[in-house]
Design an enzyme around this catalytic site. Sequence first.
Site, PDB file in Angstrom:
ATOM      1  N   SER A   1     -22.932  57.778 142.203  1.00  0.00           N
ATOM      2  CA  SER A   1     -23.861  56.624 142.123  1.00  0.00           C
ATOM      3  C   SER A   1     -24.185  56.593 140.747  1.00  0.00           C
ATOM      4  CB  SER A   1     -24.942  57.372 143.007  1.00  0.00           C
ATOM      5  OG  SER A   1     -25.596  58.316 142.202  1.00  0.00           O
ATOM      6  N   ASP A   2     -25.295  55.747 140.593  1.00  0.00           N
ATOM      7  CA  ASP A   2     -25.890  55.404 139.444  1.00  0.00           C
ATOM      8  C   ASP A   2     -27.324  56.364 139.337  1.00  0.00           C
ATOM      9  OD1 ASP A   2     -26.708  54.516 136.853  1.00  0.00           O
ATOM     10  OD2 ASP A   2     -25.970  52.500 137.354  1.00  0.00           O
ATOM     11  N   TRP A   3     -28.118  56.426 138.064  1.00  0.00           N
ATOM     12  CA  TRP A   3     -28.979  57.421 138.050  1.00  0.00           C
ATOM     13  C   TRP A   3     -30.016  57.180 138.965  1.00  0.00           C
ATOM     14  CZ3 TRP A   3     -30.302  60.363 133.206  1.00  0.00           C
ATOM     15  CH2 TRP A   3     -31.532  60.744 133.415  1.00  0.00           C
ATOM     16  N   GLY A   4     -30.375  58.173 139.909  1.00  0.00           N
ATOM     17  CA  GLY A   4     -31.474  58.213 140.885  1.00  0.00           C
ATOM     18  C   GLY A   4     -31.107  57.016 142.107  1.00  0.00           C
ATOM     19  N   ALA A   5     -29.840  56.497 142.372  1.00  0.00           N
ATOM     20  CA  ALA A   5     -29.900  55.338 142.984  1.00  0.00           C
ATOM     21  C   ALA A   5     -29.783  55.866 144.659  1.00  0.00           C
ATOM     22  CB  ALA A   5     -28.646  54.628 142.762  1.00  0.00           C
TER      23      ALA A   5
END
Length: 706
Positions: free
Chosen positions: A270-274
């Site tokens: 995932s991307d950061w915090g997604a």
Amino acid sequence: MQEKDLQALFEQMTIEEKLGQMTQTTGEFFVGDEFSDELVETGPSMEDLGFDEESVHTIGSVLGVSGAKAINAVQAAYLAKSRLKIPLMFMHDAIHGYRTIFPIPLALASSFDREAARKVGELTATELRAGGIQVDFSPMTDLVRDARWGRVMESFGEDAVVSGELGAAMTQGYQGAENGRIAENGVVACLKHFAAYGAPDAGRDYASVDMSAKEFFGFYAKTYELALASHPRMVMSSFNSLNGEPATASKWLLQDILREKFGYEDLIISDWGAVSELKNHGVAADDKAAGELALLAGVDIEMVSNTYLKYGAELAEKSPEIAAQIDRASWQILQLKNELGLFEQPYADERKEATTIRSDELVSNAKELAKSSCVLLKNEQNILPLTMEENLLIIGPFAKTQELLGNWNCKGRFVETVSVEQGFRALSKNVYAYETLETVPLDLLKATEKVIVTIGESWEKSGEGHSSSNLELSESQQILIHTLKAQGKKLIALGFAGRPLVLESVISDLDALLWTWYLGNEAGLAIAELVLGLDSPTGRLPMSFPRVSTQVPLRYNELRSGRPANETSYSSRYQDLEVGPLFPFGYGLRYGTVKMEDLTISSAVITDENPVSISLTLTNESPYDTAETVILYMEDPVSKLVRPIRELLDFKRISLKKGETKSAQFLVSTNDLSYVNNQAEKALETGTIRFYVNDLTTVIGEIEVV
């Protein structure tokens, strides 16, 4: 480690330890603030993220730690408390270099050079691996047509073929091989962001994306499909929603398209915090529901948020599908760590790092890549190149600054960057640099006929989270240009930005314009060598330059209209704006000429069994050793569905010595001529196809598809 030993280790793992391998965080939880200059921190505390002293030592990977000493400290602190002693994998955002900074990707795309993209990947990987980092969150192959979006600087521009091919080449450079194997000095390439992140509503970062299947598969998904041919070992899901479904929770995107249609078999992160942000999208009521959606979609590693470790075991008890996903993902992570040799050598070699970082090879390549990334957009009466004997008066906000790295500059240092002033001083004694017109001595100004003006946008104004509604030059820069022109000066402008800017208000006052983007550590020297004629600019624009901010999104391959744009009222145009971009995709000048002739097409007919070759010869008539980019376009004048005005088929960069003649050849198949229809199916139609080379208006020949 032998496969049987790895399997034995896997069988010892609890489900919590498997979920830990699928979780990524930052490094401060292991070393506190001891290496604060070498850490990217999450912000929330360990407790706020739901970790405790036991669970944080099951984590599989860390991002944002740099430097062998800091990485070794984090690894040692982690392994000291890890039950199974599975080493951490370290990841970073080295988008255009790690410590040695190269041109931003959009600038690199101006070279239209696959080998240049591969070389940047290879050199970046060398520094990363020496410093103890195994995974790079790059390349970004998001197709971009809207210069308002801040992350255009990370892209390869507005064409799907160029973006995908350069992404594939950079992936090969990072990993060290075409087949996905990771070389000894290579790193894992992480292709991002899947999918269509580059088309957010109104160019606003993180905004939703809505588009037809024809548009998605014909253009936006094509970039990833082409780049996946180089087998990146990791793919990052994007922040955005696509047609109402967040990518991080989309089985259709991550399973049906990425894995089934495109054949991708490796890890998805995932991307950061997604994952946790699925709550903000409104598709998950809480973190537990968010984690469930991401696991079911097939996200293997959760970056920074912590829904997997908190709720994964509970979710797996109720869902055999989630249990199987946890086993598959955690096993694949172990296999990758084993391939990278982490079980045998979890620590970085600090001595190797010291001899690798900013080596002579890296620095010299940085300068050459910077030169090939510049685009000469205007050169009235061949005012360029200048001579070293002239007064070199440089004015403007970029005349003296060393902040020329561009955003996402990783561990690059401004003090190691060559400013414009320093670059010219290395070659001439007659250099005078001032940031404002008011500070220029009057006698110097009066004695100088030609003035170098530095214009553009600060590096901090582009990058993630830096979308802009206004692409105009600042008022102060416009005033500087108009004032100098009113004084009768000849103006040579150097343009710095992470995106195309609007130059309509000043372009008529400029006698020459060299667009340099952000070029990295060797920017000043590369620019000086081009301006002073030690080398010739060779770049072409990978993205159209609008006339006004409201003209975007903008692309060369727009769909046909029943009333094509022209100067009459009832056509597809703005009534208060000249038709077309200020500078189109593929535009670029040079010193002297490269003659193109002997264009031939091997056959008047193309079939599935018999592709067609298009060949031409190039002769370098300029006084420089140079390179010419040859871009092949097609047009389908009559089709069942509306097609683009022009479509790029292929591109080649040909190096030419002074006076040298070389041939170039393109092979065109029926697959190249097919397109995605409105049912998301690939279609090939019979009939005439026209070809163009570089010039989008002159037909070089045509063939029949039978």
